[in-house]
Design a protein around this motif. Sequence first.
Motif, PDB file in Angstrom:
ATOM      1  N   LYS A  22       0.830  -1.205   0.000  1.00  0.00           N
ATOM      2  CA  LYS A  22       0.000   0.000   0.000  1.00  0.00           C
ATOM      3  C   LYS A  22       0.868   1.260   0.000  1.00  0.00           C
ATOM      4  CE  LYS A  22      -3.794   2.228   2.431  1.00  0.00           C
ATOM      5  NZ  LYS A  22      -4.683   2.196   3.587  1.00  0.00           N
ATOM      6  N   ALA A  23       1.907   1.259   0.837  1.00  0.00           N
ATOM      7  CA  ALA A  23       2.819   2.401   0.902  1.00  0.00           C
ATOM      8  C   ALA A  23       3.533   2.590  -0.430  1.00  0.00           C
ATOM      9  CB  ALA A  23       3.830   2.207   2.022  1.00  0.00           C
ATOM     10  N   PHE A  24       3.967   1.486  -1.030  1.00  0.00           N
ATOM     11  CA  PHE A  24       4.636   1.563  -2.327  1.00  0.00           C
ATOM     12  C   PHE A  24       3.725   2.166  -3.386  1.00  0.00           C
ATOM     13  CE2 PHE A  24       4.999  -0.551  -6.489  1.00  0.00           C
ATOM     14  CZ  PHE A  24       6.176   0.050  -6.927  1.00  0.00           C
ATOM     15  N   ARG A  25       2.513   1.672  -3.475  1.00  0.00           N
ATOM     16  CA  ARG A  25       1.585   2.161  -4.499  1.00  0.00           C
ATOM     17  C   ARG A  25       1.295   3.649  -4.347  1.00  0.00           C
ATOM     18  NH1 ARG A  25      -2.836  -2.190  -6.366  1.00  0.00           N
ATOM     19  NH2 ARG A  25      -1.381  -3.817  -6.950  1.00  0.00           N
ATOM     20  N   THR A  26       1.120   4.082  -3.101  1.00  0.00           N
ATOM     21  CA  THR A  26       0.853   5.498  -2.838  1.00  0.00           C
ATOM     22  C   THR A  26       2.035   6.354  -3.281  1.00  0.00           C
ATOM     23  OG1 THR A  26      -0.548   4.930  -0.955  1.00  0.00           O
ATOM     24  CG2 THR A  26       0.290   7.172  -1.042  1.00  0.00           C
ATOM     25  N   LEU A  27       3.242   5.958  -2.878  1.00  0.00           N
ATOM     26  CA  LEU A  27       4.433   6.740  -3.226  1.00  0.00           C
ATOM     27  C   LEU A  27       4.760   6.661  -4.713  1.00  0.00           C
ATOM     28  CD1 LEU A  27       6.690   5.901  -0.165  1.00  0.00           C
ATOM     29  CD2 LEU A  27       5.633   8.100  -0.698  1.00  0.00           C
ATOM     30  N   ALA A  28       4.578   5.493  -5.306  1.00  0.00           N
ATOM     31  CA  ALA A  28       4.861   5.341  -6.726  1.00  0.00           C
ATOM     32  C   ALA A  28       3.929   6.222  -7.555  1.00  0.00           C
ATOM     33  CB  ALA A  28       4.725   3.881  -7.140  1.00  0.00           C
ATOM     34  N   HIS A  29       2.683   6.274  -7.162  1.00  0.00           N
ATOM     35  CA  HIS A  29       1.714   7.121  -7.867  1.00  0.00           C
ATOM     36  C   HIS A  29       2.103   8.597  -7.732  1.00  0.00           C
ATOM     37  CE1 HIS A  29      -2.122   8.276  -9.583  1.00  0.00           C
ATOM     38  NE2 HIS A  29      -2.290   9.118  -8.580  1.00  0.00           N
ATOM     39  N   LYS A  30       2.525   8.980  -6.547  1.00  0.00           N
ATOM     40  CA  LYS A  30       2.881  10.371  -6.269  1.00  0.00           C
ATOM     41  C   LYS A  30       4.153  10.796  -7.005  1.00  0.00           C
ATOM     42  CE  LYS A  30       3.989  13.426  -2.396  1.00  0.00           C
ATOM     43  NZ  LYS A  30       4.189  13.499  -0.952  1.00  0.00           N
ATOM     44  N   HIS A  31       5.143   9.911  -7.071  1.00  0.00           N
ATOM     45  CA  HIS A  31       6.461  10.264  -7.606  1.00  0.00           C
ATOM     46  C   HIS A  31       6.737   9.737  -9.010  1.00  0.00           C
ATOM     47  CE1 HIS A  31       7.822  12.100  -3.903  1.00  0.00           C
ATOM     48  NE2 HIS A  31       7.278  11.089  -3.246  1.00  0.00           N
ATOM     49  N   HIS A  32       5.747   9.190  -9.684  1.00  0.00           N
ATOM     50  CA  HIS A  32       5.964   8.651 -11.025  1.00  0.00           C
ATOM     51  C   HIS A  32       6.370   9.767 -11.983  1.00  0.00           C
ATOM     52  CE1 HIS A  32       5.340   6.573 -14.803  1.00  0.00           C
ATOM     53  NE2 HIS A  32       5.345   5.441 -14.104  1.00  0.00           N
ATOM     54  N   PRO A  33       7.424   9.544 -12.770  1.00  0.00           N
ATOM     55  CA  PRO A  33       7.905  10.581 -13.695  1.00  0.00           C
ATOM     56  C   PRO A  33       6.852  11.062 -14.692  1.00  0.00           C
ATOM     57  CG  PRO A  33       9.516   8.826 -13.514  1.00  0.00           C
ATOM     58  CD  PRO A  33       8.298   8.372 -12.769  1.00  0.00           C
ATOM     59  N   ASP A  34       5.953  10.201 -15.122  1.00  0.00           N
ATOM     60  CA  ASP A  34       4.910  10.601 -16.063  1.00  0.00           C
ATOM     61  C   ASP A  34       3.885  11.524 -15.422  1.00  0.00           C
ATOM     62  OD1 ASP A  34       6.142   9.101 -17.993  1.00  0.00           O
ATOM     63  OD2 ASP A  34       4.727   7.429 -17.883  1.00  0.00           O
ATOM     64  N   LYS A  35       3.866  11.564 -14.103  1.00  0.00           N
ATOM     65  CA  LYS A  35       2.921  12.419 -13.383  1.00  0.00           C
ATOM     66  C   LYS A  35       3.624  13.632 -12.778  1.00  0.00           C
ATOM     67  CE  LYS A  35      -0.380   8.916 -12.648  1.00  0.00           C
ATOM     68  NZ  LYS A  35      -1.755   9.088 -12.936  1.00  0.00           N
ATOM     69  N   GLY A  36       4.832  13.924 -13.259  1.00  0.00           N
ATOM     70  CA  GLY A  36       5.557  15.098 -12.803  1.00  0.00           C
ATOM     71  C   GLY A  36       6.477  14.856 -11.628  1.00  0.00           C
ATOM     72  N   GLY A  37       6.689  13.614 -11.272  1.00  0.00           N
ATOM     73  CA  GLY A  37       7.561  13.287 -10.146  1.00  0.00           C
ATOM     74  C   GLY A  37       9.017  13.191 -10.571  1.00  0.00           C
ATOM     75  N   GLN A  38       9.867  12.960  -9.597  1.00  0.00           N
ATOM     76  CA  GLN A  38      11.297  12.838  -9.853  1.00  0.00           C
ATOM     77  C   GLN A  38      11.658  11.390 -10.161  1.00  0.00           C
ATOM     78  OE1 GLN A  38      13.064  14.239  -6.255  1.00  0.00           O
ATOM     79  NE2 GLN A  38      12.609  16.387  -6.687  1.00  0.00           N
ATOM     80  N   ALA A  39      12.406  11.196 -11.240  1.00  0.00           N
ATOM     81  CA  ALA A  39      12.786   9.846 -11.663  1.00  0.00           C
ATOM     82  C   ALA A  39      13.663   9.164 -10.619  1.00  0.00           C
ATOM     83  CB  ALA A  39      13.499   9.892 -13.006  1.00  0.00           C
ATOM     84  N   GLU A  40      14.586   9.896 -10.001  1.00  0.00           N
ATOM     85  CA  GLU A  40      15.484   9.295  -9.004  1.00  0.00           C
ATOM     86  C   GLU A  40      14.715   8.819  -7.781  1.00  0.00           C
ATOM     87  OE1 GLU A  40      18.735   8.449  -9.148  1.00  0.00           O
ATOM     88  OE2 GLU A  40      18.476   8.968 -11.258  1.00  0.00           O
ATOM     89  N   LYS A  41      13.771   9.603  -7.314  1.00  0.00           N
ATOM     90  CA  LYS A  41      12.955   9.219  -6.161  1.00  0.00           C
ATOM     91  C   LYS A  41      12.127   7.982  -6.505  1.00  0.00           C
ATOM     92  CE  LYS A  41      11.060   9.879  -2.085  1.00  0.00           C
ATOM     93  NZ  LYS A  41      11.778   9.594  -0.860  1.00  0.00           N
ATOM     94  N   PHE A  42      11.596   7.938  -7.712  1.00  0.00           N
ATOM     95  CA  PHE A  42      10.802   6.797  -8.165  1.00  0.00           C
ATOM     96  C   PHE A  42      11.649   5.520  -8.188  1.00  0.00           C
ATOM     97  CE2 PHE A  42       8.772   4.225 -11.551  1.00  0.00           C
ATOM     98  CZ  PHE A  42       7.533   4.068 -10.976  1.00  0.00           C
ATOM     99  N   LYS A  43      12.875   5.617  -8.668  1.00  0.00           N
ATOM    100  CA  LYS A  43      13.780   4.462  -8.695  1.00  0.00           C
ATOM    101  C   LYS A  43      14.093   3.979  -7.279  1.00  0.00           C
ATOM    102  CE  LYS A  43      16.127   5.601 -13.012  1.00  0.00           C
ATOM    103  NZ  LYS A  43      17.392   6.037 -13.627  1.00  0.00           N
ATOM    104  N   GLU A  44      14.289   4.928  -6.376  1.00  0.00           N
ATOM    105  CA  GLU A  44      14.578   4.599  -4.978  1.00  0.00           C
ATOM    106  C   GLU A  44      13.393   3.858  -4.344  1.00  0.00           C
ATOM    107  OE1 GLU A  44      14.918   7.926  -2.084  1.00  0.00           O
ATOM    108  OE2 GLU A  44      17.000   7.280  -1.961  1.00  0.00           O
TER     109      GLU A  44
END
Length: 66
Positions: A22-44
């Motif tokens: 659940k935590a992963f899905r929430t953060l992945a949605h928030k930080h996904h590069p296609d949604k304006g998030g940071q690619a490095e944070k998404f990889k982490e």
Amino acid sequence: MAKDYYNILGVGKQASKDEIKKAFRTLAHKHHPDKGGQAEKFKEINEAYSVLSDDKKRTQYDQFGN
């Protein structure tokens, strides 16, 4: 410097697989590069989830760290 995967996902060490997912899905949605998030944070976030979602990798991480 070792990464704290629990801190990255914002869960405790006793977190269940469902809580981690659940935590992963929430953060992945928030930080996904296609949604304006940071690619490095998404990889982490993906790296943390890949370790903590696998029982063998998680046990090894808990014993020895990153």
